[in-house]
Design an enzyme around this catalytic site. Structure first.
Site, short mmCIF file in Angstrom:
data_model
loop_
_atom_site.label_atom_id
_atom_site.label_comp_id
_atom_site.label_asym_id
_atom_site.label_seq_id
_atom_site.Cartn_x
_atom_site.Cartn_y
_atom_site.Cartn_z
N ASP A 1 -9.12 -4.20 2.38
CA ASP A 1 -7.84 -4.91 2.33
C ASP A 1 -7.67 -5.85 3.52
OD1 ASP A 1 -4.88 -5.18 1.57
OD2 ASP A 1 -4.72 -4.23 3.53
N SER B 1 0.81 -1.22 0.00
CA SER B 1 0.00 0.00 0.00
C SER B 1 0.84 1.27 0.00
CB SER B 1 -0.94 0.01 1.21
OG SER B 1 -1.91 -1.01 1.10
N THR C 1 -1.58 4.42 3.22
CA THR C 1 -2.20 5.18 2.14
C THR C 1 -2.38 6.66 2.50
OG1 THR C 1 -3.27 3.22 1.24
CG2 THR C 1 -4.18 5.34 0.61
N HIS D 1 -1.21 -9.65 -1.02
CA HIS D 1 -1.61 -8.93 -2.22
C HIS D 1 -1.31 -9.79 -3.45
CE1 HIS D 1 -0.29 -5.16 0.28
NE2 HIS D 1 -1.37 -5.74 0.77
N GLU E 1 -10.07 6.75 1.66
CA GLU E 1 -9.66 5.35 1.55
C GLU E 1 -10.61 4.42 2.28
OE1 GLU E 1 -5.80 2.44 2.19
OE2 GLU E 1 -6.32 3.87 3.78
N HIS F 1 -6.87 -9.85 3.53
CA HIS F 1 -5.75 -10.51 4.20
C HIS F 1 -6.23 -11.67 5.07
CE1 HIS F 1 -2.27 -8.14 3.07
NE2 HIS F 1 -2.91 -7.01 3.32
#
Length: 388
Positions: A276, A103, A156, A345, A271, A280
């Site tokens: 995300d 990220s 981010t 990712h 964001e 994960h």
């Protein structure tokens, strides 16, 4: 004699991915039957210049995350609000040192318009600080804001308003955020500002208030605030989805109310951080809840842009997380198997969508650095990258 460099790629195909009867890493997702009205497809906006940009990043969000959100929330015939945007493209996401970005390097590509190494926060591969689109906007008199469902010091948001060699340096990032000039910063991360938790006992809360920020700790304080500079720290670290915390849509509404007061324009980054995190954890329910929250913020942004007429909305991701796939419909037709291929990712290109003036600049296959460069140009902030 010409010399050619060949890249050898080893493709490893997991037999479990090919076997629909394999239940490992597979979850069952109910498919919605929607009776609600399908959102209107938005038109192209022609003949106007860009005064404001709302940049939405769904962290870890690929086509599978969007499609699963559609199926589960509004059904196969429905549309999420992000799916109503008229311009669509794809973004290539590799970093300077890895085909699989993280990220930090992904966000730096957007904020500075350059490739860097995984873990870098708005510095180039030589660890030199690069000017970000947010910093350039502040220099040109625009208002700016950052919204995240993670800590506001996370990779981010940090990449738009700080410069450090490693994303783990969140205490230093917090110091730099307060010096960035951003008028609105909303998310989690109280522990990185409070002397109670910081390793150096530095009291950034008092410093923020002395600099003119109103500190907000819950959604009631956000709703009631009339201040023009806001530091919302609604959780110690990432938002916990407690009833006292605001939604991303609520944070977006407040930020737009403040930033739009500037007649010179604004830049706002939003964001959906925890899509995300669900990836994960290979947790489909987590992903769907976060996609729903993020899409509500997208609606808020699009509603503002439609009324305003001079606001460009750009939506993308930094990378895909989890290798999420829609594997097989159950015989009953009311559920779908979700398969996860990794806990990290992937290198899969991510969607790029846009609405508003100059939206067609974001169609086609683009590198992530292009997105940052073009946004800066459309706001008349100069060319990226620039070094500090």
């Amino acid at each position: 004699m010409k010399k050619f460099l060949f890249l050898s790629v080893l493709l490893i195909i997991s037999t479990s991915c090919q076997n629909p009867d394999n239940s490992e890493n597979t979850e069952i997702m109910p498919v919605a039957t929607s009776d609600s009205e399908i959102p209107e497809l938005l038109p192209l906006v022609e003949g106007k210049t860009v005064k404001n940009i709302i940049f939405l990043i769904g962290d870890g969000t690929g086509l599978a995350q969007i499609t699963s959100g559609q199926y589960a929330l509004v059904g196969p015939d429905g549309l999420l609000h992000m799916q109503t945007m008229p311009v669509t493209g794809f973004v290539k996401t590799h970093s300077s040192d890895n085909l699989i970005t993280d990220s930090a390097s992904g966000a730096t590509a957007y904020s500075c318009g350059l490739k860097t190494y995984n873990g870098a926060i708005a510095v180039n591969p030589d660890k030199e600080a690069c000017k970000t689109i947010l910093e350039l906007a502040e220099e040109m008199g625009l208002s700016t804001g950052l919204i995240a469902t993670s800590s506001i010091t996370h990779a981010t948001p940090a990449s738009f308003a700080s410069h450090v060699e490693s994303r783990s340096m969140e205490e230093e990032i917090a110091v730099q955020l307060l010096n960035s000039g951003a008028e609105v910063m909303l998310g989690g991360g109280f522990e990185f500002f409070s002397s109670q938790y910081r390793s150096d006992s530095l009291d950034l809360i008092t410093q923020a208030e002395e600099a003119g920020y109103q500190l907000l700790r819950n959604k009631e304080e956000l709703d009631n605030s009339e201040a023009e500079m806001l530091l919302g720290l609604f959780a110690n670290d990432g938002l916990e989805r407690a009833e006292t915390e605001p939604s991303t849509s609520a944070m977006t509404t407040k930020a737009l109310d403040i930033l739009s007061r500037n007649e010179d324009g604004f830049f706002l980054m939003i964001e959906g951080s925890q899509i995300d995190w669900g990836g994960h954890g290979n947790n489909t329910d987590y992903v769907l809840n976060e996609v729903e929250d993020f899409d509500a913020a997208v609606k808020t942004a699009l509603d503002f842009a439609r009324q305003d007429g001079e606001t460009l909305v750009v939506l993308t991701a930094d990378h895909e997380t989890g290798g999420m796939t829609l594997q097989r419909q159950r015989a009953e037709g009311d559920s779908l198997e979700i398969y996860w291929t990794t806990g990290y990712h992937t290198g899969i290109p991510v969607p790029l969508m846009a609405y508003g003036p100059q939206a067609t600049e974001f169609m086609g296959w683009r590198d992530n650095t292009y997105v940052g460069k073009r946004m800066a140009e459309l706001l008349n902030l100069g060319s990226l990258p620039q070094m500090k």
